[in-house]
Design an enzyme around this catalytic site. Structure first.
Site, mmCIF file in Angstrom:
data_model
loop_
_atom_site.group_PDB
_atom_site.id
_atom_site.type_symbol
_atom_site.label_atom_id
_atom_site.label_comp_id
_atom_site.label_asym_id
_atom_site.label_seq_id
_atom_site.Cartn_x
_atom_site.Cartn_y
_atom_site.Cartn_z
ATOM 1 C CD GLU A 123 -2.944 -0.638 2.423
ATOM 2 O OE1 GLU A 123 -2.690 0.126 3.466
ATOM 3 O OE2 GLU A 123 -3.756 -1.312 2.576
ATOM 4 C CG HIS A 181 2.506 -0.526 12.512
ATOM 5 N ND1 HIS A 181 2.414 0.644 11.997
ATOM 6 C CD2 HIS A 181 3.649 -1.081 12.379
ATOM 7 C CE1 HIS A 181 3.596 0.916 11.402
ATOM 8 N NE2 HIS A 181 4.388 -0.227 11.558
ATOM 9 N NE ARG A 201 -10.658 -8.123 16.692
ATOM 10 C CZ ARG A 201 -10.401 -7.179 17.109
ATOM 11 N NH1 ARG A 201 -10.820 -6.227 17.922
ATOM 12 N NH2 ARG A 201 -9.189 -6.626 16.511
HETATM 13 P P1 ADP Z 1 -7.914 -3.532 18.335
HETATM 14 O O1 ADP Z 1 -8.128 -2.460 17.567
HETATM 15 O O2 ADP Z 1 -9.221 -4.070 18.980
HETATM 16 O O3 ADP Z 1 -6.649 -3.280 19.412
HETATM 17 P P2 ADP Z 1 -6.095 -5.587 17.176
HETATM 18 O O4 ADP Z 1 -6.314 -6.263 15.903
HETATM 19 O O5 ADP Z 1 -4.929 -4.552 17.291
HETATM 20 O O6 ADP Z 1 -7.571 -4.822 17.265
HETATM 21 O O7 ADP Z 1 -5.873 -6.772 18.292
HETATM 22 C C1 ADP Z 1 -7.028 -7.229 19.024
HETATM 23 C C2 ADP Z 1 -6.673 -7.066 20.596
HETATM 24 O O8 ADP Z 1 -6.776 -8.460 20.928
HETATM 25 C C3 ADP Z 1 -5.252 -6.488 20.658
HETATM 26 O O9 ADP Z 1 -5.331 -5.609 21.540
HETATM 27 C C4 ADP Z 1 -4.525 -7.730 21.279
HETATM 28 O O10 ADP Z 1 -3.854 -7.182 22.392
HETATM 29 C C5 ADP Z 1 -5.666 -8.647 21.667
HETATM 30 N N1 ADP Z 1 -5.202 -9.854 21.529
HETATM 31 C C6 ADP Z 1 -4.939 -10.587 20.207
HETATM 32 N N2 ADP Z 1 -4.407 -11.878 20.526
HETATM 33 C C7 ADP Z 1 -4.715 -11.945 21.754
HETATM 34 C C8 ADP Z 1 -4.360 -13.037 22.583
HETATM 35 N N3 ADP Z 1 -3.756 -14.073 22.222
HETATM 36 N N4 ADP Z 1 -4.608 -13.060 24.074
HETATM 37 C C9 ADP Z 1 -5.183 -11.815 24.414
HETATM 38 N N5 ADP Z 1 -5.523 -10.704 23.637
HETATM 39 C C10 ADP Z 1 -5.174 -11.004 22.569
HETATM 40 P P1 ADP Z 2 -3.373 -4.590 11.752
HETATM 41 O O1 ADP Z 2 -4.684 -5.709 11.127
HETATM 42 O O2 ADP Z 2 -2.344 -5.071 12.309
HETATM 43 O O3 ADP Z 2 -4.374 -4.012 12.732
HETATM 44 P P2 ADP Z 2 -3.786 -2.339 9.794
HETATM 45 O O4 ADP Z 2 -3.976 -2.197 8.350
HETATM 46 O O5 ADP Z 2 -5.373 -2.124 10.511
HETATM 47 O O6 ADP Z 2 -3.263 -3.872 10.357
HETATM 48 O O7 ADP Z 2 -2.625 -1.176 10.052
HETATM 49 C C1 ADP Z 2 -2.202 -1.133 11.229
HETATM 50 C C2 ADP Z 2 -1.668 0.114 11.548
HETATM 51 O O8 ADP Z 2 -0.766 0.607 10.651
HETATM 52 C C3 ADP Z 2 -2.682 1.372 11.350
HETATM 53 O O9 ADP Z 2 -3.339 1.672 12.535
HETATM 54 C C4 ADP Z 2 -1.598 2.510 10.938
HETATM 55 O O10 ADP Z 2 -1.152 3.111 11.966
HETATM 56 C C5 ADP Z 2 -0.558 1.852 10.151
HETATM 57 N N1 ADP Z 2 -1.028 1.704 8.522
HETATM 58 C C6 ADP Z 2 -1.623 0.784 8.054
HETATM 59 N N2 ADP Z 2 -1.573 0.944 6.772
HETATM 60 C C7 ADP Z 2 -1.021 2.346 6.487
HETATM 61 C C8 ADP Z 2 -0.933 2.860 5.267
HETATM 62 N N3 ADP Z 2 -1.065 2.385 4.029
HETATM 63 N N4 ADP Z 2 -0.199 4.240 5.428
HETATM 64 C C9 ADP Z 2 0.194 4.500 6.770
HETATM 65 N N5 ADP Z 2 -0.123 3.719 7.783
HETATM 66 C C10 ADP Z 2 -0.792 2.519 7.615
#
Ligand code: ADP
Ligand code: ADP
Ligand code: MG
Length: 500
Positions: free
Chosen positions: A201, A236, A293
């Site tokens: 991206e 991130h 979720r």
């Molecule tokens: P969010 O935006 O809700 O933080 P993420 O995709 O970053 O979404 O991750 C989901 C959340 O679930 C994270 O905050 C992470 O700490 C939690 N998480 C992911 N895997 C686990 C796990 N195995 N045990 C407990 N928490 C988890």
């Molecule tokens: P994840 O599933 O790990 O949460 P995301 O696609 O939501 O993955 O990206 C996680 C973080 O990475 C975003 O919250 C942002 O801070 C950064 N990010 C993702 N894509 C981009 C992008 N194209 N440009 C800049 N930052 C990005």
């Protein structure tokens, strides 16, 4: 249908949060636990609890067969997956439904459609949701990726197609670095998700992470609950979240809300979900992903809308129509959430598992604490090391910010290192005060933000404190907070936090 008994296929604060919603709705709450969570707070609070396996997640909280068996054994009629673990696993959702239970989440097809980022992008393109320019192909060579990156323009971001939790992500500024970044991201993605596929991206410089909460019932009604800004990120991953976003005006809010509702409709979404966008400094917004979720940061939306998202999830799963329309919804005041972690900011944020000799949560008007632990409980090395979410609400952003600063000052944790002082530094920083924190801010100011930490206590300090506290706890008339406010050789400024 009326739901009567709910299996909560999770642990920690989110399991506790779901138990509360069940209680208010007259639903029996059945907890599950692993060897590492015997006697954990979610187990103590549930109406019933079932052991599902050994401490490693794959043996317990990710063990689909054991979870379904636990639900059957205890006469459950529904399953709530929380966040993390199996919450975005379409096979688990399908297994729950196949077992004749109600899945408190979106249809497995919607989870699948949004589960792989590249497929979600294709779908969103057809639904006219704005996308960051990118490149995806399962057969492309590194040379193809380099050619595509030239077309997209540097910097680019390499991302894992099956990604989550900020893993499998690399920012690349020049073609020479791309092959190595591709290899690294593939390796990380394979290890974390069992899927090595990556895509490109355009990297949005100084982007802001702004996401929209959506809710859809099974009668075709879909609404959004406005935005949350989650730009305060490290690696991130979100550290602080708030609503409303200081960047978003009404026109942008409604444009983003419409795009999120379109995205949800395009996959036949039902239940609560979140559409994440990356926003440029010029306020152009692009779809990132949809999390199918309940989100960690859902409480900030609850505080500004006055709604209970978990109760709404249960009602929707039970087949009820949404009790409001878009026009009924409004944002009131401002909410901020901080994720308090057992980790040591002075040592690269390495997790700091251990027993909480004392945990005193702030207690004041407009402060909510969602915690899965209390004094005497353990932060285990097996799972996420979050201690609690501290959430505040006030009429204005500045009021909420000051309330958060005070709440963090009042938070006492003994026994493990925490990121409390790091959070305080962030909430007190001029850039946060001005509402100008972007997704690169924390990494760019890491030294400054961790310098405020008064440092990990040495082993002798810890031993002395532990001894002092065990005496204190034997004496119920003195609280840890009173000890903290008593001048003594170990007191280090206000707030009195000593990391280990
Ligand atoms: P969010 O935006 O809700 O933080 P993420 O995709 O970053 O979404 O991750 C989901 C959340 O679930 C994270 O905050 C992470 O700490 C939690 N998480 C992911 N895997 C686990 C796990 N195995 N045990 C407990 N928490 C988890
Ligand atoms: P994840 O599933 O790990 O949460 P995301 O696609 O939501 O993955 O990206 C996680 C973080 O990475 C975003 O919250 C942002 O801070 C950064 N990010 C993702 N894509 C981009 C992008 N194209 N440009 C800049 N930052 C990005
Ligand atoms: Mg994300």
């Amino acid at each position: 249908m009326v739901l009567k008994t709910c299996l909560i296929a999770n642990r920690g604060e989110i399991a506790v949060r779901i138990i509360r919603a069940c209680r208010e709705m007259g639903v029996r709450a059945v907890a599950v636990y692993s060897d590492a969570d015997k006697g954990a707070r979610h187990v103590r609070l549930a109406d019933e609890a079932v052991w599902v396996g050994a401490a490693p997640p794959k043996d317990s909280y990710l063990n689909i067969a054991a979870l379904i068996k636990a639900a059957r054994q205890t006469g459950c009629d529904c399953v709530h997956p929380g966040y993390g673990f199996l919450s975005e696993n379409e096979d688990f959702a399908a297994a729950v439904i196949d077992a004749g239970l109600v899945w408190i989440g979106p249809p497995p097809d919607a989870i699948r459609a949004m589960g792989v980022k590249t497929e979600a992008r294709s779908l969103m393109e057809r639904a006219n949701v704005p996308l960051v320019p990118g490149f995806q192909s399962d057969t492309a060579t590194d040379a193809d990726f380099i050619e595509a990156a030239d077309r997209i323009g540097y910097p680019v971001m390499v991302k894992a197609a099956g990604g989550g939790g900020g893993r499998g992500i690399r920012v690349v500024r020049r073609a020479d670095d791309l092959p190595e970044a591709l290899a690294g991201a593939r390796r990380e993605a394979q290890n974390a998700f069992g899927d090595a596929r990556v895509f490109l991206e355009r990297y949005i410089e100084h982007g802001r992470h702004i996401e929209i909460q959506v809710l859809a019932d099974s009668h075709g009604n879909t609404v959004h609950l406005f935005e949350r800004e989650c730009s305060a990120q490290r690696r991130h991953q979100k550290v602080i979240e708030e609503s409303p976003s200081p960047l978003v005006d009404d026109a942008m809010r409604y444009a983003m809300g419409d795009a999120a509702v379109e995205a949800a409709r395009a996959v036949g979404y039902v239940n609560a979900g979140t559409v994440e966008f990356i926003v440029t400094p010029e306020k152009a917004f692009y779809f990132l992903e949809m999390n199918t979720r309940l989100q960690v940061e859902h409480p900030v939306t609850e505080l500004v809308t006055g709604l209970d998202l978990v109760k709404l999830q249960l009602a929707i799963a039970g087949g009820e129509p949404l009790p409001f329309t878009q026009a009924d919804l409004a944002q009131r005041g401002h909410a901020i959430e901080c994720r308090l972690y057992a980790e040591d900011p002075r040592s690269g944020f390495v997790p700091s598992p251990g027993t909480l000799l004392a945990f005193e949560a702030p207690d004041a008007p407009g402060v909510r604490v969602d915690a899965g632990v209390e004094t005497g409980d353990t932060i285990t090395p097996y799972y996420d090391s979050m201690i609690a979410k501290i959430i505040v609400h006030d009429e204005t952003r500045e009021g909420a910010r000051r309330r958060m600063a005070a709440a963090l000052r009042d938070t006492v944790v003994f026994g493990v290192a925490t990121n409390r002082d790091f959070l305080r530094a962030l909430v007190g920083h001029a850039a946060f005060t001005a509402g100008e924190v972007d997704t690169t801010f924390i990494e760019a100011h890491l030294d400054e933000l961790t310098a405020a930490d008064d440092g990990a206590a040495n082993a002798l300090d810890m031993a002395l404190i532990a001894a002092a506290l065990s005496e204190v706890q034997a004496e119920p008339t003195i609280s840890a907070k009173q000890v903290a406010s008593t001048p003594d050789p170990w007191a280090r400024g206000d707030g009195f936090r000593i990391g280990g």
